[in-house]
Design a protein around this motif. Structure first.
Motif, PDB file in Angstrom:
ATOM      1  N   ASN A 151      -9.637  22.109  61.446  1.00 36.44           N
ATOM      2  CA  ASN A 151      -9.826  23.069  59.442  1.00 36.44           C
ATOM      3  C   ASN A 151     -11.589  22.102  59.305  1.00 36.44           C
ATOM      4  N   ASN A 152     -12.539  22.917  59.175  1.00 36.59           N
ATOM      5  CA  ASN A 152     -13.238  22.576  58.600  1.00 36.59           C
ATOM      6  C   ASN A 152     -13.596  22.832  56.723  1.00 36.59           C
ATOM      7  N   TYR A 153     -13.601  22.189  55.191  1.00 38.01           N
ATOM      8  CA  TYR A 153     -13.339  21.942  54.358  1.00 38.01           C
ATOM      9  C   TYR A 153     -14.896  22.395  53.910  1.00 38.01           C
ATOM     10  N   TYR A 154     -16.024  22.064  54.909  1.00 40.27           N
ATOM     11  CA  TYR A 154     -17.080  21.338  54.152  1.00 40.27           C
ATOM     12  C   TYR A 154     -18.119  22.242  55.116  1.00 40.27           C
ATOM     13  N   THR A 155     -18.087  23.516  55.679  1.00 38.36           N
ATOM     14  CA  THR A 155     -19.271  23.917  56.383  1.00 38.36           C
ATOM     15  C   THR A 155     -20.711  23.810  55.132  1.00 38.36           C
ATOM     16  N   VAL A 156     -21.742  23.756  56.394  1.00 36.28           N
ATOM     17  CA  VAL A 156     -23.002  23.737  55.683  1.00 36.28           C
ATOM     18  C   VAL A 156     -23.874  24.761  55.940  1.00 36.28           C
ATOM     19  N   GLN A 157     -24.293  24.732  55.200  1.00 36.38           N
ATOM     20  CA  GLN A 157     -25.544  27.304  55.553  1.00 36.38           C
ATOM     21  C   GLN A 157     -27.224  26.147  56.484  1.00 36.38           C
ATOM     22  N   THR A 158     -27.491  24.768  54.834  1.00 35.24           N
ATOM     23  CA  THR A 158     -28.512  24.451  55.307  1.00 35.24           C
ATOM     24  C   THR A 158     -28.130  22.734  54.963  1.00 35.24           C
ATOM     25  N   ALA A 159     -28.827  22.569  55.999  1.00 35.75           N
ATOM     26  CA  ALA A 159     -28.138  20.726  55.832  1.00 35.75           C
ATOM     27  C   ALA A 159     -29.586  19.962  55.120  1.00 35.75           C
ATOM     28  N   TRP A 160     -28.789  18.978  54.733  1.00 37.71           N
ATOM     29  CA  TRP A 160     -30.409  18.344  54.259  1.00 37.71           C
ATOM     30  C   TRP A 160     -31.298  18.089  54.332  1.00 37.71           C
ATOM     31  N   ASP A 161     -31.239  17.601  55.716  1.00 41.83           N
ATOM     32  CA  ASP A 161     -32.490  17.242  56.063  1.00 41.83           C
ATOM     33  C   ASP A 161     -33.000  18.134  56.901  1.00 41.83           C
ATOM     34  N   GLU A 162     -32.936  19.014  56.742  1.00 44.17           N
ATOM     35  CA  GLU A 162     -33.938  20.983  56.346  1.00 44.17           C
ATOM     36  C   GLU A 162     -34.666  20.667  55.451  1.00 44.17           C
TER      37      GLU A 162
END
Length: 510
Positions: A151-162
């Motif tokens: 289970n991934n409880y914090y999937t990211v759509q746009t990474a902060w390094d982008e």
């Protein structure tokens, strides 16, 4: 760092080996989304270590015969920008990189860490930890197998390094402008946006190995208002394990309105007379009562050492049967959630109190072994420089069966506590003090005069036992809560429905 080996052998301890030497990729996250999804292979490339290296380091950690060893690799980068006087005028970035090695031998713990991840430095750290936890026996070789993150409880759509700094700045400007637009009494706004990303690689002598990608974002605004020469201030904040998709007009609108509402009410507020009285804890931020006054006493290290007031209360009724308290690491995007904790245990939901009965403590590997049960996934650490210890995640009380209005109507004279700013607790005895930023007087069953700047003083277990009514309005407070324990800080959250405590000491006017 100098250390006395005898002291460490006696009490367990930690030592740093080597010095900071950042590898070339530390400027930001490397690899595509597909690489990150690949998990272990991406992580090993990211940290520049092979499976053979990991096996060698674990073997060195166990060469003095420890029962168990683990390696915790971390690469975290943090960014923060701030606004003051109507303009974004400050920015900061920080990088943390290194590996910690822990060896357990019975009740003895050895810990060392390095900030230079070379095989030679890692072996030095492993052998230092092994000497600290010397068991005087040999241990079998290790084979490593990847732990699937189910289970991934914090999937990211746009990474902060982008996202570049210049792309973040307009959101703080919007927040500033929105606060000013909502009330002409506003004369100053201070706002900040912080983000962090952590790459975690973990493996242990039980053959387990995992990779976790952990995002975090915090957005906050402090509002200062003036009315007829009187100045008041308050704040609003949100924090989640999310990427840049967190930044929306909706969250800015919410924070601006909340900051205005929490500040403007203070102009009418008074400091009430103190004394012992009923207190209705408002939904949401009152969860600090659960965290500070009660939650720490449920952490299993305090119970294992018999310093918690709940040490002999397991499976006993400790409060009203309408009370159920949970510590949960599985809430999507929650600040306190963990896919896998810092000891390789999958995130899970733990019922601490069920229908008034104390059903579980919060365990790491050490306490779980002591009690002969599985870990609850509460082994957490501030960074690779620290040993994991039992820590809360998202701690909350489940909804009850009455409305907030019903419980207020039963109070002849008391207070309603809305917003808290901080608190402290004496773990063993459970005595606590909380600072209430604002709330209301309750007179003859109704909310009347706003109040501010008071303390609530009491005893955690007694306050829990004195909760007589639990509301049906459960709310999680997704603010920037951070818990300190044993010199370590960890992100957490808390929440609860409204609850009536039959009596607490309120520190107000004499």
């Amino acid at each position: 760092m100098k250390f006395n080996r005898r002291d460490f052998i006696k009490t367990g301890g930690m030592v740093m080996i080597g010095s900071l030497a950042a590898p070339s990729f530390l400027g930001g996250c490397t690899g595509s989304a597909a690489d990150k999804a690949a998990g272990i292979s991406f992580a090993q490339n990211h940290f520049g270590v092979s499976e053979q290296d990991l096996k060698k380091v674990l073997a060195a950690a166990l060469e003095k015969g420890g029962d168990y060893a683990d390696l915790f690799f971390e690469h975290t980068y943090r960014n923060n920008i701030g606004l003051q006087d109507g303009a974004v005028n400050r920015a900061a970035s920080n990088i943390d990189f290194g590996m910690g090695v822990r060896v357990l031998s019975g009740d003895q713990t050895g810990y060392a860490y390095v900030e230079t991840i070379t095989l030679d430095e890692m072996l030095k750290a492993a052998r230092t930890a092994a000497r600290i936890a010397n068991a005087g026996k040999t241990t079998a070789a290790v084979n490593l197998t990847e732990i699937p993150v189910t289970n991934n409880y914090y999937t990211v759509q746009t990474a902060w390094d982008e996202i570049a700094v210049k792309e973040k700045m307009p959101y703080l400007q919007k927040l500033n402008d929105k606060v000013f637009a909502l009330d002409k009494r506003v004369n100053k706004v201070s706002a900040s946006l912080g983000d962090s990303t952590s790459h975690i690689l973990f493996c242990n002598s039980e053959g387990q190995m995992y990779y976790d990608y952990r995002p975090m974002v915090t957005l906050s605004a402090v509002c200062i208002m003036e009315e007829n020469g009187k100045i008041e201030n308050s704040y609003a904040a949100r924090s989640y394990r999310m990427g840049a998709e967190f930044l929306t007009d909706e969250v800015i609108e919410t924070l601006a309105k909340e900051a205005i509402e929490k500040t403007s009410i203070l102009f009418q507020a008074i400091k009430p007379k103190g004394g012992e009285m009923p207190v209705v804890m408002g939904a949401g931020g009152s969860g600090i009562l659960l965290h500070e006054a009660i939650g720490h006493a449920f952490e299993a290290d305090f119970n294992r050492k018999n310093t918690s007031i709940f040490a002999d209360q397991l499976n006993k009724k400790i409060c009203n049967e309408n009370i159920t308290v949970v510590d949960d690491g599985t809430i999507p995007f929650n600040r306190g959630s963990v896919n896998i904790d810092d000891e390789g245990i999958e995130g899970q939901k733990t019922y601490i109190v069920k229908d008034g009965v104390l059903t579980s403590y919060l365990h790491d590997r050490l306490s779980a072994k002591h009690y002969g049960i599985p870990s609850t996934g509460n082994g957490r650490r501030e960074s690779f420089r620290m040993m994991p210890i039992p820590r809360m995640r998202a701690t909350y009380m489940e909804a009850g069966n009455v409305t907030e209005e019903e419980m207020i109507s039963t109070v002849k004279k008391g207070i309603y506590a809305s917003n808290f700013t901080n608190g402290q607790v004496q773990i063993g005895a459970g005595d606590f003090t909380f600072f209430v930023k604002d709330g209301y007087l309750i007179e003859n069953g109704k909310l009347t005069q706003p109040i501010k700047d008071i303390n609530i003083i009491g005893n955690g277990p007694k306050a829990l036992a004195d909760i007589t009514m639990v509301g049906n309005n459960y709310k999680m407070d997704n603010g920037t809560w951070t818990c300190g324990k044993d010199g370590q800080s960890c992100p957490v959250t808390c929440g609860m429905p409204s609850a009536l405590v039959s009596k607490l000491t309120v520190g107000g006017e004499s």
